[in-house]
Design an enzyme around this catalytic site. Structure first.
Site, short mmCIF file in Angstrom:
data_model
loop_
_atom_site.label_atom_id
_atom_site.label_comp_id
_atom_site.label_asym_id
_atom_site.label_seq_id
_atom_site.Cartn_x
_atom_site.Cartn_y
_atom_site.Cartn_z
N SER A 135 0.86 -1.19 0.00
CA SER A 135 0.00 0.00 0.00
C SER A 135 0.89 1.23 0.00
CB SER A 135 -0.88 0.01 1.25
OG SER A 135 -1.51 1.28 1.39
N TYR A 148 -1.52 -0.12 10.46
CA TYR A 148 -1.72 -0.58 9.07
C TYR A 148 -0.50 -0.23 8.22
CZ TYR A 148 -3.55 -0.91 4.33
OH TYR A 148 -3.72 -1.23 3.01
N LYS A 152 2.28 -2.77 6.27
CA LYS A 152 2.55 -2.72 4.83
C LYS A 152 4.01 -2.37 4.57
CE LYS A 152 -1.46 -3.88 3.16
NZ LYS A 152 -1.62 -5.12 2.37
#
Ligand SMILES: NC(=O)c1ccc[n+]([C@@H]2O[C@H](COP(=O)([O-])OP(=O)(O)OC[C@H]3O[C@@H](n4cnc5c(N)ncnc54)[C@H](OP(=O)(O)O)[C@@H]3O)[C@@H](O)[C@H]2O)c1
Length: 249
Positions: A135, A148, A152
């Site tokens: 991401s 998050y 990633k």
């Protein structure tokens, strides 16, 4: 890697980007093993594409290894592994429950490592391709998505390191770096996407770039491609990047 006839295991196949990838692979003549949590959505995808489905919860310990074993039991080999399953969470880190952080780490980072570890020996023997759906959050960091973004970034570093380790072997490694994609991801993370720009892309745009990366052995693809620019600015001019990020978020 030729997609026609290849056995391809796709995680997170029951929704969004993963489902779009399964459709593209089925069109290209791959033998697709579609893994996800939701059996009904997987059944519908199987009826549409002919994919084999495997239901799994990748947040459980050893779920990645077990999924790899189940795929091998079905096809005896996996030529391409697409580590796409992912879960987000948005909000202040201070208010994030430990259990949620554990879930993000397990699904986004631990499961891809387990799957890779289980499938890599066969790939080293016969050839193969590993794909990691990262991401832009992992490249730049995002306000309110610390865990998050960290998962990633970890996935990125894992893929990059493996690519170096496997250089000259028969196993290719691709990282796909999407920006904002129009999937249930945002609703599920508990905070809808509200910005006007950048506009969310259709998931098939990512699927097209991902399958192209496999077919043409591309190490890294950004979707959309202009996302390279903020990453380059951050690398070359970090203070300028920080000012811009503070101003525009
Ligand atoms: N959407 C975006 O803007 C965006 C941007 C950058 C990167 N990404 C990444 O792209 C990937 C795909 O996301 P998406 O946008 O397609 O989101 P999505 O529509 O929410 O799909 C996520 C997929 O991951 C699966 N998954 C989640 N938790 C799981 C678990 N515990 N066990 C097994 N499978 C699990 C889901 O399975 P079920 O549906 O069966 O629960 C679903 O198939 C993710 O890695 C995400 O981080 C998305």
């Amino acid at each position: 890697m030729r997609l026609t006839g290849a056995v391809v295991l796709v995680t997170g196949a029951s929704s969004g980007i993963g489902a779009a990838v399964v459709r593209r692979l089925a069109d290209a003549g791959s033998q697709v093993v579609a893994a996800g949590r939701d059996p009904d959505r997987l059944d519908r995808l199987a009826a549409e594409t002919g994919a084999t489905t495997l239901v799994t919860d990748l947040s459980r310990p050893h779920a990645g290894r077990e999924l790899a074993e189940r795929a091998l039991a079905r096809y005896t080999r996996v030529d391409v592994l697409i580590n796409n399953a992912g879960v987000g969470w948005a909000g202040p880190f201070n208010g994030m429950a430990d259990s949620l952080a554990d879930e993000l780490l397990a699904v986004n980072l631990r499961a891809p490592m387990e799957l890779t570890r289980a499938l890599l020996p066969g790939m080293c023997h016969r050839g193969g391709h590993l794909v990691f759906v990262g991401s832009i959050a992992g490249r730049l960091g995002v306000n309110g998505e610390a865990v998050y973004a960290a998962t990633k970034a970890g996935l990125d570093a894992f893929a990059q390191s493996l690519r170096m380790e496997l250089a000259g072997r028969q196993v290719a490694v691709s990282t796909v770096v999407p920006g904002v994609v129009d999937t249930p991801f945002f609703a599920r993370r508990g905070q809808p996407y509200r910005r006007r720009r950048p506009r969310p892309l259709p998931p098939d745009r990512v699927a097209a770039a991902l399958t192209d990366a496999i077919a043409n052995d591309r190490a890294e693809v950004y979707v959309p491609r202009w996302l390279r620019l903020p990453v380059a600015v951050r690398g070359l001019l970090p203070a300028v990047y920080r000012r811009l990020a503070t101003r525009f978020g």
